[in-house]
Design an enzyme around this catalytic site. Sequence first.
Site, mmCIF file in Angstrom:
data_model
loop_
_atom_site.group_PDB
_atom_site.id
_atom_site.type_symbol
_atom_site.label_atom_id
_atom_site.label_comp_id
_atom_site.label_asym_id
_atom_site.label_seq_id
_atom_site.Cartn_x
_atom_site.Cartn_y
_atom_site.Cartn_z
ATOM 1 N N CYS A 2 0.871 -1.261 0.023
ATOM 2 C CA CYS A 2 -0.209 0.075 0.019
ATOM 3 C C CYS A 2 0.869 1.097 -0.035
ATOM 4 C CB CYS A 2 -0.815 0.050 1.402
ATOM 5 S SG CYS A 2 -1.797 -1.598 1.429
ATOM 6 N N ARG A 27 3.761 1.120 -7.056
ATOM 7 C CA ARG A 27 3.916 -0.031 -6.240
ATOM 8 C C ARG A 27 2.589 -1.047 -6.522
ATOM 9 N NH1 ARG A 27 6.019 2.476 -1.199
ATOM 10 N NH2 ARG A 27 4.874 0.929 0.237
ATOM 11 N N TRP A 80 -3.036 -2.259 -1.700
ATOM 12 C CA TRP A 80 -2.674 -3.556 -2.021
ATOM 13 C C TRP A 80 -3.229 -4.511 -1.110
ATOM 14 C CZ3 TRP A 80 -0.485 -5.869 -6.343
ATOM 15 C CH2 TRP A 80 -0.069 -7.120 -6.128
ATOM 16 N N ASN A 106 -0.315 0.653 6.071
ATOM 17 C CA ASN A 106 0.274 -0.078 5.193
ATOM 18 C C ASN A 106 0.923 -1.106 6.063
ATOM 19 O OD1 ASN A 106 1.736 -1.241 3.225
ATOM 20 N ND2 ASN A 106 3.594 0.280 3.206
ATOM 21 N N GLY A 107 0.697 -2.415 5.969
ATOM 22 C CA GLY A 107 1.171 -3.432 6.554
ATOM 23 C C GLY A 107 0.111 -4.673 6.902
ATOM 24 N N GLU A 494 15.604 -22.782 -11.859
ATOM 25 C CA GLU A 494 15.357 -21.587 -11.747
ATOM 26 C C GLU A 494 16.410 -20.460 -12.091
ATOM 27 O OE1 GLU A 494 12.800 -19.836 -11.479
ATOM 28 O OE2 GLU A 494 13.298 -17.853 -10.622
ATOM 29 N N LYS A 498 16.089 -17.509 -15.129
ATOM 30 C CA LYS A 498 16.551 -16.024 -14.701
ATOM 31 C C LYS A 498 17.317 -15.725 -15.721
ATOM 32 C CE LYS A 498 13.685 -15.173 -12.528
ATOM 33 N NZ LYS A 498 12.662 -15.904 -12.455
ATOM 34 N N GLU A 501 15.605 -15.452 -19.121
ATOM 35 C CA GLU A 501 14.516 -14.632 -19.574
ATOM 36 C C GLU A 501 15.030 -13.191 -19.680
ATOM 37 O OE1 GLU A 501 11.101 -14.439 -17.123
ATOM 38 O OE2 GLU A 501 12.350 -15.136 -15.442
ATOM 39 N N HIS A 517 24.540 -38.575 -18.722
ATOM 40 C CA HIS A 517 23.293 -38.979 -19.643
ATOM 41 C C HIS A 517 23.178 -38.083 -20.794
ATOM 42 C CE1 HIS A 517 22.357 -42.098 -16.866
ATOM 43 N NE2 HIS A 517 22.438 -41.364 -15.847
ATOM 44 N N LYS A 616 4.479 -9.895 -17.633
ATOM 45 C CA LYS A 616 4.444 -10.168 -16.141
ATOM 46 C C LYS A 616 3.322 -11.378 -15.813
ATOM 47 C CE LYS A 616 5.762 -10.200 -11.980
ATOM 48 N NZ LYS A 616 7.190 -10.937 -11.841
HETATM 49 C C1 AGP Z 1 9.384 -15.996 -14.087
HETATM 50 O O1 AGP Z 1 10.422 -15.042 -13.962
HETATM 51 C C2 AGP Z 1 8.540 -15.754 -15.357
HETATM 52 N N1 AGP Z 1 8.071 -14.126 -15.255
HETATM 53 C C3 AGP Z 1 7.306 -16.612 -15.469
HETATM 54 O O2 AGP Z 1 7.992 -17.841 -15.829
HETATM 55 C C4 AGP Z 1 6.260 -16.665 -14.434
HETATM 56 O O3 AGP Z 1 6.933 -17.505 -13.437
HETATM 57 C C5 AGP Z 1 5.180 -17.705 -15.027
HETATM 58 O O4 AGP Z 1 4.678 -16.866 -16.096
HETATM 59 C C6 AGP Z 1 4.072 -17.789 -13.901
HETATM 60 O O5 AGP Z 1 3.524 -16.933 -13.476
HETATM 61 P P1 AGP Z 1 2.586 -16.725 -12.304
HETATM 62 O O6 AGP Z 1 3.319 -17.052 -11.323
HETATM 63 O O7 AGP Z 1 1.706 -15.523 -12.404
HETATM 64 O O8 AGP Z 1 1.414 -17.624 -12.656
#
Ligand code: AGP
Length: 621
Positions: A2, A27, A80, A106-107, A494, A498, A501, A517, A616
């Site tokens: 928030c 935010r 938020w 906020n919190g 992961e 990172k 992407e 393998h 996103k």
């Molecule tokens: C992760 O860095 C990516 N932005 C992407 O893989 C993301 O995790 C995936 O699209 C899932 O999104 P969500 O957690 O909002 O479902």
Amino acid sequence: MCGIVGYIGKRNAQEVLIKGLRRLEYRGYDSAGVAILSDKVGKRPSRLQIEKRAGKLGILENILTQKPLAGNLGISHVRWATHGIPNTKNAHPHWCCANRIALVHNGIIENYEELKESLIKEGHKFRSQTDTEVLVHLVEKFYQANLEEAIRRALKLVRGAYAISVICKDEPDKLVGARCGSPLIAGTGEEEGFLASDIPALLDYTNEVTLLDEGEIAVLTPRGLEVQNLKKDILNKEKIKISWDAAQAEKEGFPHFMLKEIHEQPRAITNTLMGRISEDKEKVLLPELKSLEKFFASMEKIVIISCGTAWHAGLVGKYLIEEFARIPVEVDIASEFRYRNPILNDKTLVVAITQSGETADTLAGLHAAKNSGAKILSICNVLGSSIPRESDAVIYTHAGPEIAVASTKAYTCQLAVLYLFAFYLASLKNPSYFTKPHSLKDYLTNLENIPAKIEEFLNNKDNKKVIRQCTRRYHRSFGFLYLGRSLNFPTALEGALKIKEISYIHAEGYGAGEMKHGPIALINPHLPVVCIAPGDSVYEKMLSNIEEIKARKGIVISVATEGDKFISHHSNHVIYLPRINPVFSPFLTVVPLQLLAYYIAAKRGCDIDRPKNLAKSVTVE
Ligand code: AGP
């Protein structure tokens, strides 16, 4: 998170408050509101004028343009949602029974339910489902013509994280703020005073600010600022001069939201764990699962569905739940699950992990599961989003809005919820696990200490030096290989995602046991191999993999536990992590991989917060 803005002075409060909220929009929020004390007209006393609406700030702004609220003292807020769905009633400000005091917050108020119960018994009437509203009724309860004193007494009863801003119609020359666990900043100008959650909201009026510390109360009048603590001592606070422009200030001085969010992880995990571990550390508190308790007794299988980073969190969840609760767990990429005609029944729990709560494949997977009679639990960061709304129960992460497309703090908060959930299920289904040497109390104490361990890593300059050295040497590499085992096999996936992407370098995450393998054919002096080798039960195995790579002139960047000198003889670079119980290593091992991806992408001049082709939230197939 928030956003709060408060103003007292000679300007039109509405203009300052709305402009300040505009500066805090980045935010992320789902509703907005203002409370402005009207001017005294003749004998007519000042009164609180409150406008608030769900949705974007523009909706509120339109209303205020048609019906402006006159006055020079006010507070405002973008919310938020964490407790209570995003709607107008739950929007801030909240006000007391007598319409005398208005408050924004906020919190998270951990003990709001017990406080609310006793206030209702005392006759207070509540209008919203929020934890925040408890605060304004508490202040009202203690109010005796001194606002800051009433706030001080109220806050002594509160557990949780908060930053608040409060006004009272009986004290038209006073704006009061207080903080404990959420940031709050005060600023002063020529016969005027400001409060804000974040620096950008003040920069249009002053670049000299006072940062409140834990347990401090700010009293602003047109004559200036006084800061007190909860013991009523008047404190001498220094002012700091902000050199950032507004865009920099949104990132709190970090060059990108992603780097800011990597550094927010300790706070985000703390907020996610808050209120979910009993004070004696003997119990996991997940009241949101009450409705599933009976089902858990007969549950035979768990299927985790998610995408991308959330899928990696799900893989960690599998190891945890099977190890601690001894319940079979399948983990599936939602886009596969939705088309594979999975075997589900009324003894299956489907867990949908999603930061946004809007991912199309995960939502479709949830629909597929629903028709099978399975129960649905979601783990989500956005309150009131589609997937939680269609679930039987939801456990929210409290990471706050994640702005950067590349997920970081949401991932480690998903891990935090999965550890809690695994311990919760183990307590129900396999309590004998928590006999000596490790009791549940030991595990929960370790879990609570994770934010401090991440903070320790982030503050360690030697690590940053190694990561920058690797950035300089390998940012032009054609590819990276990430290797991990057991709980850190998902970490390898992961880490590869990172760097892929945000720097557009091809990278692959692999279970290190799979080297022979296939991937070992890739080893060459130009391929950096990140080996995740904390001091855990598969450490020796990882060492063998590292030696295999070195024997073939490969480049090894090891992620290891501090004090491990041996690994440095077999690695080109070593990034050391603070010592922790290895079962919690996924929290720590991922952080250097986030930073490595970030610095390499920055070196390559990539658009880190908005990588090409990515969104996103992937709300389409
Ligand atoms: C992760 O860095 C990516 N932005 C992407 O893989 C993301 O995790 C995936 O699209 C899932 O999104 P969500 O957690 O909002 O479902």
